[in-house]
Design a protein around this motif. Structure first.
Motif, PDB file in Angstrom:
ATOM      1  N   UNK A 109      55.435 -18.365 119.295  1.00 30.57           N
ATOM      2  CA  UNK A 109      56.781 -18.525 119.849  1.00 30.57           C
ATOM      3  C   UNK A 109      57.516 -19.610 119.065  1.00 30.57           C
ATOM      4  N   UNK A 110      58.857 -19.467 119.040  1.00 29.11           N
ATOM      5  CA  UNK A 110      59.662 -20.482 118.346  1.00 29.11           C
ATOM      6  C   UNK A 110      59.459 -21.838 119.013  1.00 29.11           C
ATOM      7  N   UNK A 111      59.024 -22.810 118.207  1.00 27.97           N
ATOM      8  CA  UNK A 111      58.735 -24.162 118.688  1.00 27.97           C
ATOM      9  C   UNK A 111      59.516 -25.147 117.839  1.00 27.97           C
ATOM     10  N   UNK A 112      60.286 -26.001 118.468  1.00 27.35           N
ATOM     11  CA  UNK A 112      61.155 -26.897 117.717  1.00 27.35           C
ATOM     12  C   UNK A 112      61.061 -28.327 118.250  1.00 27.35           C
ATOM     13  N   UNK A 113      61.696 -29.246 117.497  1.00 35.85           N
ATOM     14  CA  UNK A 113      61.698 -30.650 117.907  1.00 35.85           C
ATOM     15  C   UNK A 113      60.299 -31.225 117.971  1.00 35.85           C
ATOM     16  N   UNK A 114      60.034 -31.957 119.043  1.00 39.94           N
ATOM     17  CA  UNK A 114      58.740 -32.617 119.207  1.00 39.94           C
ATOM     18  C   UNK A 114      57.715 -31.706 119.851  1.00 39.94           C
ATOM     19  N   UNK A 115      58.048 -30.426 120.021  1.00 38.56           N
ATOM     20  CA  UNK A 115      57.096 -29.480 120.601  1.00 38.56           C
ATOM     21  C   UNK A 115      57.668 -28.629 121.698  1.00 38.56           C
TER      22      UNK A 115
END
Length: 349
Positions: A109-115
């Motif tokens: 799955x799309x995971x962004x930033x710090x998680x």
């Protein structure tokens, strides 16, 4: 001096051209697109209203994650009605499809930033996700209606915490592991992997080039339009480059023009040119919520002047009872005045 009959074929044309008796005719310019965007649950008779106002294309968005038997019947009803009304039907769908994603044997799955994990949004580097929501979805539509020559897909995310893949590269465990060549992250902050974005854009371009080449071989000549193809996101950039490399006919239905009309077209065109899509048709969107009926003719003419046509978001607002409109669908005037504005532009030679 009498002229003898010239030889046939190219030699004949060469002799006539040298004598000034013929000239090479430039191919006729494509007619500008005059499209309406609306929803598949609406009635096919809406196409008659569009034809009466001078539209020539209907971009019909399907909300369902799969076409199904009922959707196939509805699509063919639109196609039949469109053929009678002189409206070219372009089926359109959103890339993100939670039901399709949940059915796949993948947890990426799309995971962004710090998680932050977007549970319903596919990892942009997951080929299983792309195959299901892009290729399989296109195959489903073309199998149900083989005569279709144009499709369109929307890369926007309509649920979750982001509207696009615009929070940086995907930092799901699989993406990080592949980027690091199988090595452990080792306590490093995934937000500080400076080369991750470029690596993902390049990898996604290769992935999509392969899939789109497969699409082109299976459906030669079928156009795959993309909504907001010029958007500033690594996924959009990869898609644009892949379309160019795979040789798939495409069109950019840009939203840069939603509130500016023709004023937003040059920036969109510059992006397409930089990504290898020189000459790709640019169709500018006009958001009715932002324009009063009296301002619509000038806005449409500016798009016809500076782009390869326009699409209206959305004639759903002119189909539903005005008292029931809300949010992005509200209008600055009555429906009859908008229809009159369209006729004023579309019916003018």
């Amino acid at each position: 001096m009498a002229l003898s009959l010239p030889p046939r074929g190219g030699a004949a044309l060469a002799i006539l051209a040298a004598l000034g008796l013929c000239s090479a005719a430039a191919p006729p310019a494509a007619a500008p697109v005059r499209a309406a965007y609306f929803y598949a649950y609406m009635g096919a008779d809406h196409l008659d209203s569009l034809a009466a106002a001078g539209f020539d294309r209907a971009v019909i968005h399907s909300i369902a994650d799969s076409l199904g038997a009922r959707g196939a019947l509805k699509l063919n009803a639109f196609l039949a009605r469109g053929a009678r009304a002189g409206i070219a039907v372009t089926p359109q769908w959103a890339l993100q499809a939670r039901a399709r994603l949940a059915a796949l044997p993948t947890t990426r799955r799309y995971t962004w930033g710090a998680g932050t994990v977007e549970d319903g949004v596919g990892c942009p580097l997951d080929s299983l996700f792309w195959r299901s929501t892009l290729l399989d979805r296109a195959d489903e539509i073309l199998a149900a209606a083989p005569g279709i020559t144009r499709l369109a897909v929307d890369l926007e995310i309509y649920f979750g915490g982001r509207h696009h893949y615009d929070a940086g590269p995907c930092r799901c465990p699989q993406c990080l592991r592949e980027y690091l060549g199988g090595a452990a992250l080792g306590g490093r902050d995934p937000r500080r992997l400076a080369g991750l974005m470029g690596w993902e854009r390049s990898r996604l371009t290769r992935l999509l080039t392969a899939l789109l080449s497969e699409f082109a071989a299976a459906h030669p000549g079928v156009e795959l339009g993309v909504f907001d193809l010029d958007y500033d996101s690594f996924v959009h950039r990869a898609m644009a480059r892949a379309l160019a490399r795979a040789g798939v006919p495409t069109v950019d239905y840009t939203e840069r023009t939603y509130g500016t009309a023709g004023g937003g077209a040059p920036a969109a065109r510059a992006v397409l040119d930089a990504l290898g899509l020189q000459g790709t048709p640019l169709v500018g969107g006009l958001w009715l919520k932002r324009f009063a009926p009296k301002d619509v003719p000038a806005a449409l003419r500016s798009l016809l002047d500076r782009a390869d046509g326009y699409f209206v978001f959305t004639t759903y607002s002119l189909w539903l009872d005005p008292s029931k409109l809300a949010g992005p669908y509200t209008l600055l005037g009555d429906p009859a005045s908008y229809w009159a504005a369209f006729r004023q532009v579309n019916r003018t030679p």
